[in-house]
Write an enzyme that holds these catalytic residues in place. Sequence first.
Site, PDB file in Angstrom:
ATOM      1  CG  PHE A 137      -7.362 -17.135 -16.660  1.00  0.00           C
ATOM      2  CD1 PHE A 137      -6.378 -16.299 -16.146  1.00  0.00           C
ATOM      3  CD2 PHE A 137      -8.537 -17.325 -15.916  1.00  0.00           C
ATOM      4  CE1 PHE A 137      -6.560 -15.650 -14.932  1.00  0.00           C
ATOM      5  CE2 PHE A 137      -8.720 -16.681 -14.694  1.00  0.00           C
ATOM      6  CZ  PHE A 137      -7.732 -15.842 -14.201  1.00  0.00           C
ATOM      7  CG  LEU A 139      -9.528 -18.803 -10.872  1.00  0.00           C
ATOM      8  CD1 LEU A 139      -8.323 -18.840  -9.943  1.00  0.00           C
ATOM      9  CD2 LEU A 139     -10.107 -17.383 -10.913  1.00  0.00           C
ATOM     10  CB  ILE A 171      -9.950 -23.978 -19.129  1.00  0.00           C
ATOM     11  CG1 ILE A 171      -9.942 -24.398 -17.652  1.00  0.00           C
ATOM     12  CG2 ILE A 171      -8.845 -22.982 -19.453  1.00  0.00           C
ATOM     13  CD1 ILE A 171     -10.342 -23.294 -16.670  1.00  0.00           C
ATOM     14  CB  CYS A 246      -6.398 -11.879 -14.884  1.00  0.00           C
ATOM     15  SG  CYS A 246      -4.668 -12.048 -14.486  1.00  0.00           S
ATOM     16  CG  LEU A 346     -36.537 -12.725 -35.471  1.00  0.00           C
ATOM     17  CD1 LEU A 346     -36.296 -11.425 -34.725  1.00  0.00           C
ATOM     18  CD2 LEU A 346     -35.214 -13.401 -35.780  1.00  0.00           C
ATOM     19  N   GLY A 347     -40.694 -14.576 -33.660  1.00  0.00           N
ATOM     20  CA  GLY A 347     -41.615 -15.716 -33.689  1.00  0.00           C
ATOM     21  C   GLY A 347     -40.857 -17.023 -33.869  1.00  0.00           C
ATOM     22  CD  GLU A 371     -14.016 -13.177 -17.330  1.00  0.00           C
ATOM     23  OE1 GLU A 371     -13.550 -12.485 -16.419  1.00  0.00           O
ATOM     24  OE2 GLU A 371     -13.317 -13.710 -18.201  1.00  0.00           O
ATOM     25  N   GLY A 372     -17.514 -14.186 -12.966  1.00  0.00           N
ATOM     26  CA  GLY A 372     -18.310 -13.735 -11.833  1.00  0.00           C
ATOM     27  C   GLY A 372     -19.773 -13.739 -12.212  1.00  0.00           C
TER      28      GLY A 372
HETATM   29  C1  LIG Z   1     -18.475 -21.298 -21.446  1.00  0.00           C
HETATM   30  C2  LIG Z   1     -17.671 -21.023 -20.202  1.00  0.00           C
HETATM   31  C3  LIG Z   1     -16.344 -20.628 -20.307  1.00  0.00           C
HETATM   32  C4  LIG Z   1     -15.571 -20.432 -19.153  1.00  0.00           C
HETATM   33  N1  LIG Z   1     -14.241 -20.081 -19.265  1.00  0.00           N
HETATM   34  C5  LIG Z   1     -13.452 -20.056 -18.154  1.00  0.00           C
HETATM   35  C6  LIG Z   1     -12.030 -19.851 -18.261  1.00  0.00           C
HETATM   36  O1  LIG Z   1     -11.505 -19.617 -19.345  1.00  0.00           O
HETATM   37  N2  LIG Z   1     -11.275 -19.921 -17.134  1.00  0.00           N
HETATM   38  C7  LIG Z   1     -11.819 -20.157 -15.899  1.00  0.00           C
HETATM   39  O2  LIG Z   1     -11.066 -20.226 -14.917  1.00  0.00           O
HETATM   40  N3  LIG Z   1     -13.166 -20.351 -15.760  1.00  0.00           N
HETATM   41  C8  LIG Z   1     -13.987 -20.309 -16.857  1.00  0.00           C
HETATM   42  N4  LIG Z   1     -15.358 -20.520 -16.730  1.00  0.00           N
HETATM   43  C9  LIG Z   1     -15.906 -20.842 -15.421  1.00  0.00           C
HETATM   44  C10 LIG Z   1     -16.740 -19.746 -14.793  1.00  0.00           C
HETATM   45  O3  LIG Z   1     -15.921 -18.686 -14.393  1.00  0.00           O
HETATM   46  C11 LIG Z   1     -17.534 -20.363 -13.627  1.00  0.00           C
HETATM   47  O4  LIG Z   1     -18.532 -21.169 -14.216  1.00  0.00           O
HETATM   48  C12 LIG Z   1     -18.152 -19.323 -12.709  1.00  0.00           C
HETATM   49  O5  LIG Z   1     -17.163 -18.717 -11.930  1.00  0.00           O
HETATM   50  C13 LIG Z   1     -19.219 -19.912 -11.785  1.00  0.00           C
HETATM   51  O6  LIG Z   1     -18.747 -21.056 -11.160  1.00  0.00           O
HETATM   52  P1  LIG Z   1     -19.639 -22.401 -11.177  1.00  0.00           P
HETATM   53  O7  LIG Z   1     -20.061 -22.671 -12.580  1.00  0.00           O
HETATM   54  O8  LIG Z   1     -18.833 -23.442 -10.475  1.00  0.00           O
HETATM   55  O9  LIG Z   1     -20.925 -22.060 -10.367  1.00  0.00           O
HETATM   56  P2  LIG Z   1     -21.099 -22.038  -8.777  1.00  0.00           P
HETATM   57  O10 LIG Z   1     -20.034 -21.216  -8.139  1.00  0.00           O
HETATM   58  O11 LIG Z   1     -21.281 -23.445  -8.289  1.00  0.00           O
HETATM   59  O12 LIG Z   1     -22.473 -21.257  -8.644  1.00  0.00           O
HETATM   60  C14 LIG Z   1     -23.741 -21.841  -8.911  1.00  0.00           C
HETATM   61  C15 LIG Z   1     -24.816 -20.815  -8.542  1.00  0.00           C
HETATM   62  O13 LIG Z   1     -24.699 -20.486  -7.152  1.00  0.00           O
HETATM   63  C16 LIG Z   1     -24.569 -19.082  -6.999  1.00  0.00           C
HETATM   64  N5  LIG Z   1     -23.720 -18.769  -5.854  1.00  0.00           N
HETATM   65  C17 LIG Z   1     -22.461 -19.195  -5.578  1.00  0.00           C
HETATM   66  N6  LIG Z   1     -22.003 -18.641  -4.458  1.00  0.00           N
HETATM   67  C18 LIG Z   1     -22.991 -17.805  -4.013  1.00  0.00           C
HETATM   68  C19 LIG Z   1     -23.127 -16.947  -2.881  1.00  0.00           C
HETATM   69  N7  LIG Z   1     -22.139 -16.769  -1.997  1.00  0.00           N
HETATM   70  N8  LIG Z   1     -24.294 -16.266  -2.749  1.00  0.00           N
HETATM   71  C20 LIG Z   1     -25.302 -16.396  -3.658  1.00  0.00           C
HETATM   72  N9  LIG Z   1     -25.225 -17.192  -4.731  1.00  0.00           N
HETATM   73  C21 LIG Z   1     -24.081 -17.889  -4.913  1.00  0.00           C
HETATM   74  C22 LIG Z   1     -23.943 -18.625  -8.294  1.00  0.00           C
HETATM   75  O14 LIG Z   1     -24.136 -17.225  -8.506  1.00  0.00           O
HETATM   76  C23 LIG Z   1     -24.653 -19.500  -9.301  1.00  0.00           C
HETATM   77  O15 LIG Z   1     -25.912 -18.943  -9.590  1.00  0.00           O
HETATM   78  C24 LIG Z   1     -16.159 -20.639 -17.879  1.00  0.00           C
HETATM   79  C25 LIG Z   1     -17.528 -21.000 -17.777  1.00  0.00           C
HETATM   80  C26 LIG Z   1     -18.278 -21.177 -18.933  1.00  0.00           C
HETATM   81  C27 LIG Z   1     -19.720 -21.565 -18.799  1.00  0.00           C
END
Ligand SMILES: Cc1cc2nc3c(=O)[nH]c(=O)nc-3n(C[C@H](O)[C@H](O)[C@H](O)COP(=O)(O)OP(=O)(O)OC[C@H]3O[C@@H](n4cnc5c(N)ncnc54)[C@H](O)[C@@H]3O)c2cc1C
Length: 392
Positions: A137, A139, A171, A246, A346-347, A371-372
Amino acid sequence: MSVLTGVPDARDFLATDSLLDEEEILIRDTVRRFVAERIVPDVGEWFERATFPRELIKDIAALGLLGMHLDGYGCAGTNATSYGLACMELEAGDTGVRSFVSVQGSLAMFPIWAYGSEEQKQRWLPAMAAGDAVGCFGLTEPDSGSDPAGMRTRARRDGDDWVLDGTKMWITNGGIADVAVVWAMTDDSVRGFLVPTDTPGFSANAVERKLSLRASVTSELVLEGVRLPGDAVLPGVQGMRGPLSCLSEARFGIVFGAMGAARACFEAALDYAKTREQFGKPIAAFQLTQRKLVDMMVAVNRGTLLALHLGRMKDAGDLAAAHVSVGKLDNVRVALDVARTARSVLGANGVTLEYPVIRHMNNLESVLTYEGTNEIHTLILGQALTGHAAFA
Ligand SMILES: Cc1cc2nc3c(=O)[nH]c(=O)nc-3n(C[C@H](O)[C@H](O)[C@H](O)COP(=O)(O)OP(=O)(O)OC[C@H]3O[C@@H](n4cnc5c(N)ncnc54)[C@H](O)[C@@H]3O)c2cc1C
């Protein structure tokens, strides 16, 4: 009626099993056994070597876990609560395995099932349910995570064809996928595209050096002039509603999954505390350790009840996206707290892969973000409460 006097089962203190029907218990126990036999013995090594056990995909499919809450097209068609329970058990093994199942079922199969043409469904869903085809997926992008509407990936028409250009980041399953559900901006709105990963111009690069979700494939997807036929677009949805719906499906599984990881950490800490001796007695006999164990037990039971409640609401057709945000927000942060507390019980042993705790703890850092993020779910709920959107 009077209050019973017996001591509750430490591993199901509030007897939440009594809230499940026979079929749900059967599914839960089947997945629990699979996790105990096929995941727990090797997962530390997979994590250390940063490999996802692809050889398990067919076995996971044989259990009916891929797209299990969808009807038809070879899917098991269980209720939502059963899907949640499966996620809980899988994540008690490892978040990476649960993530594989979540992405396949909720993020790749669900949009095809909900928004695809009959031809798209026939082509992909039976193969994906059987584990013969893997989906991902796409996005998130390098410059748009929490704000996916800011995506730069573009889809333009060229005659009857679509041509996609852009980069997706982080992704899950990207490097092992046969089909990528890619969300791209067209002249009108965001649309979902089914991109077979052998299409010229498509490539996937592994994200290296992760210290979280190491037993899971995470990739960058590069789309350079990827030419697709006109019928590669998902016809049933336009706009951000598509990907967000989704995500609601997948987040629902996380509400349960996070409690699986938390339960595994709590149980590891409980077992350890009973056998590890210091100052001449088990550390479980110290008040400060008991407080940790009690706090963990209460947190796991409360989060499990919340997950089951949301499961019942989903099965009744009463679950709103904001309800899922309550579960995602709270159960993940609570699970992370439990993992950190268990780690301290568990130290020094808590920092090694000989025990599951630090692996879960590191994995949950990703779950807190994907996922947010917790901040985004807080803002979703803040808007639901006040009517004011505070995202920007
Ligand atoms: C292991 C892993 C697997 C993943 N798998 C997928 C996948 O399969 N498909 C996919 O599409 N994505 C995937 N993701 C991506 C994931 O959904 C994003 O990392 C996530 O949406 C956050 O985006 P970012 O990392 O760019 O952080 P950012 O959006 O840059 O955020 C950085 C920080 O700023 C904060 N922030 C951002 N906007 C605001 C606001 N308006 N107010 C306050 N705080 C804010 C955030 O909460 C966070 O603490 C994956 C990520 C990981 C780590």
